[in-house]
Design an enzyme around this catalytic site. Structure first.
Site, PDB file in Angstrom:
ATOM      1  N   GLY A  46      -1.131   2.852  11.358  1.00 40.96           N
ATOM      2  CA  GLY A  46       0.018   3.405  11.098  1.00 40.96           C
ATOM      3  C   GLY A  46      -0.089   3.581   9.491  1.00 40.96           C
ATOM      4  O   GLY A  46      -0.728   3.148   8.825  1.00 40.96           O
ATOM      5  N   GLN A  51       2.188   5.265   0.823  1.00 41.33           N
ATOM      6  CA  GLN A  51       1.003   4.474   0.974  1.00 41.33           C
ATOM      7  C   GLN A  51      -0.513   5.171   0.295  1.00 41.33           C
ATOM      8  O   GLN A  51      -1.401   4.535   0.078  1.00 41.33           O
ATOM      9  CB  GLN A  51       0.416   3.895   2.178  1.00 41.33           C
ATOM     10  CG  GLN A  51       1.482   2.575   2.714  1.00 41.33           C
ATOM     11  CD  GLN A  51       1.040   2.284   3.935  1.00 41.33           C
ATOM     12  OE1 GLN A  51       1.469   2.680   4.974  1.00 41.33           O
ATOM     13  NE2 GLN A  51       0.130   1.011   3.859  1.00 41.33           N
ATOM     14  N   CYS A 115      -1.522  -4.690   6.588  1.00 42.23           N
ATOM     15  CA  CYS A 115      -1.319  -3.450   5.902  1.00 42.23           C
ATOM     16  C   CYS A 115      -2.275  -2.801   5.477  1.00 42.23           C
ATOM     17  O   CYS A 115      -3.035  -3.595   4.424  1.00 42.23           O
ATOM     18  CB  CYS A 115      -0.029  -3.919   4.878  1.00 42.23           C
ATOM     19  SG  CYS A 115       0.610  -2.596   4.336  1.00 42.23           S
ATOM     20  N   LEU A 116      -2.437  -1.675   5.348  1.00 47.93           N
ATOM     21  CA  LEU A 116      -3.696  -0.911   4.489  1.00 47.93           C
ATOM     22  C   LEU A 116      -3.256  -1.168   3.124  1.00 47.93           C
ATOM     23  O   LEU A 116      -4.234  -1.126   2.345  1.00 47.93           O
ATOM     24  CB  LEU A 116      -3.710   0.526   4.953  1.00 47.93           C
ATOM     25  CG  LEU A 116      -4.113   0.933   6.386  1.00 47.93           C
ATOM     26  CD1 LEU A 116      -4.052   2.372   6.895  1.00 47.93           C
ATOM     27  CD2 LEU A 116      -5.250   0.003   6.768  1.00 47.93           C
ATOM     28  N   HIS A 157       7.593  -1.546  10.681  1.00 46.96           N
ATOM     29  CA  HIS A 157       6.756  -1.663   9.487  1.00 46.96           C
ATOM     30  C   HIS A 157       6.490  -0.525   8.511  1.00 46.96           C
ATOM     31  O   HIS A 157       6.740  -0.553   7.356  1.00 46.96           O
ATOM     32  CB  HIS A 157       5.349  -2.048  10.037  1.00 46.96           C
ATOM     33  CG  HIS A 157       4.323  -2.411   8.864  1.00 46.96           C
ATOM     34  ND1 HIS A 157       3.819  -3.676   8.534  1.00 46.96           N
ATOM     35  CD2 HIS A 157       3.731  -1.775   8.114  1.00 46.96           C
ATOM     36  CE1 HIS A 157       2.810  -3.541   7.560  1.00 46.96           C
ATOM     37  NE2 HIS A 157       2.957  -2.487   7.089  1.00 46.96           N
ATOM     38  N   GLU A 158       6.441   0.750   9.405  1.00 48.02           N
ATOM     39  CA  GLU A 158       6.356   1.847   8.270  1.00 48.02           C
ATOM     40  C   GLU A 158       7.490   2.407   7.931  1.00 48.02           C
ATOM     41  O   GLU A 158       7.547   2.999   6.745  1.00 48.02           O
ATOM     42  CB  GLU A 158       5.654   2.954   9.280  1.00 48.02           C
ATOM     43  CG  GLU A 158       4.272   2.606   9.824  1.00 48.02           C
ATOM     44  CD  GLU A 158       3.313   2.117   8.687  1.00 48.02           C
ATOM     45  OE1 GLU A 158       3.321   2.515   7.742  1.00 48.02           O
ATOM     46  OE2 GLU A 158       2.567   1.348   9.005  1.00 48.02           O
ATOM     47  N   HIS A 161       8.213   0.639   4.691  1.00 47.41           N
ATOM     48  CA  HIS A 161       7.520   1.263   3.709  1.00 47.41           C
ATOM     49  C   HIS A 161       8.472   2.396   2.973  1.00 47.41           C
ATOM     50  O   HIS A 161       8.423   2.600   1.806  1.00 47.41           O
ATOM     51  CB  HIS A 161       6.259   1.753   4.051  1.00 47.41           C
ATOM     52  CG  HIS A 161       5.189   0.665   3.846  1.00 47.41           C
ATOM     53  ND1 HIS A 161       4.636   0.450   2.918  1.00 47.41           N
ATOM     54  CD2 HIS A 161       4.416   0.359   4.935  1.00 47.41           C
ATOM     55  CE1 HIS A 161       3.683  -0.641   3.376  1.00 47.41           C
ATOM     56  NE2 HIS A 161       3.474  -0.453   4.551  1.00 47.41           N
TER      57      HIS A 161
END
Length: 191
Positions: A46, A51, A115-116, A157-158, A161
């Site tokens: 994701g 990000q 998380c990236l 989660h996304e 963000h």
């Protein structure tokens, strides 16, 4: 399509609240294509536009490979064969423009999240087990999906963000402060 650089903690951009997308333009389509390429390269399941430094309410997801890898043969230890199997897995990319959670279950589930933008840090996070999400697709059509399991966790989660919330915000204050300090220290060393 291009792989774009990821925004990494403690970058304050991660705390921005993303703005809605007014219409599906060629620029938004390029953004989505770049997000998928960046997400797959990372590799991740994701990605929110913020990000990669774009404060727009755009999310890309593909949990198909992760779900398939969770079912992989634990006896198979050959890394090359493992990579070939992962590459052969079908993709199920979904782009969400202006996603919003319209319903969430009272039932909760716990998944280990990463998380990236917070590389190599993982913690268990409790979230609603199921959600309904309304969003606009790349054709400009309003859609709604009901998600559970990994997909539900990932979309929550996304969407966090997009609202300037990180998964570490769901942890205890002590854990959150530790990871934040660690990444701040690392950024000072690299900066």
């Amino acid at each position: 399509m291009a792989i774009r650089p990821l925004v990494i903690l403690p970058d304050t951009q991660l705390r921005l609240v993303s703005t809605p997308v007014a219409e599906i333009t060629p620029e938004i389509r390029t953004l989505v294509a770049d997000m998928f390429e960046t997400m797959y390269d990372a590799p991740g399941i994701g990605l929110a536009a913020i990000q990669i430094g774009v404060p727009k309410r755009v999310v890309t997801l593909d949990v198909a490979k992760r779900a398939a890898s969770e079912q992989a043969d634990p006896e198979d230890t050959d890394a090359e064969v493992d990579q070939e199997k992962r590459d052969a897995q079908p993709r199920n990319p979904i782009a969400f423009i202006n996603p919003e959670i319209t319903w969430s279950s009272e039932e909760r589930s716990v998944y280990e999240e990463g998380c990236l933008s917070i590389p190599e840090y993982y913690e268990e996070v409790e979230r609603p087990a199921s959600v309904k999400v309304a969003y606009t697709d790349l054709d400009g059509k309003r859609q709604e999906i009901e998600a559970d399991g990994l997909l539900a966790t990932c979309i929550q989660h996304e969407i966090d963000h997009l609202n300037g919330v990180l998964f570490i915000d769901h942890l205890s204050r002590l854990k959150r402060e530790r990871v934040t300090k660690r990444f701040a220290k690392q950024a000072r060393r690299e900066g």
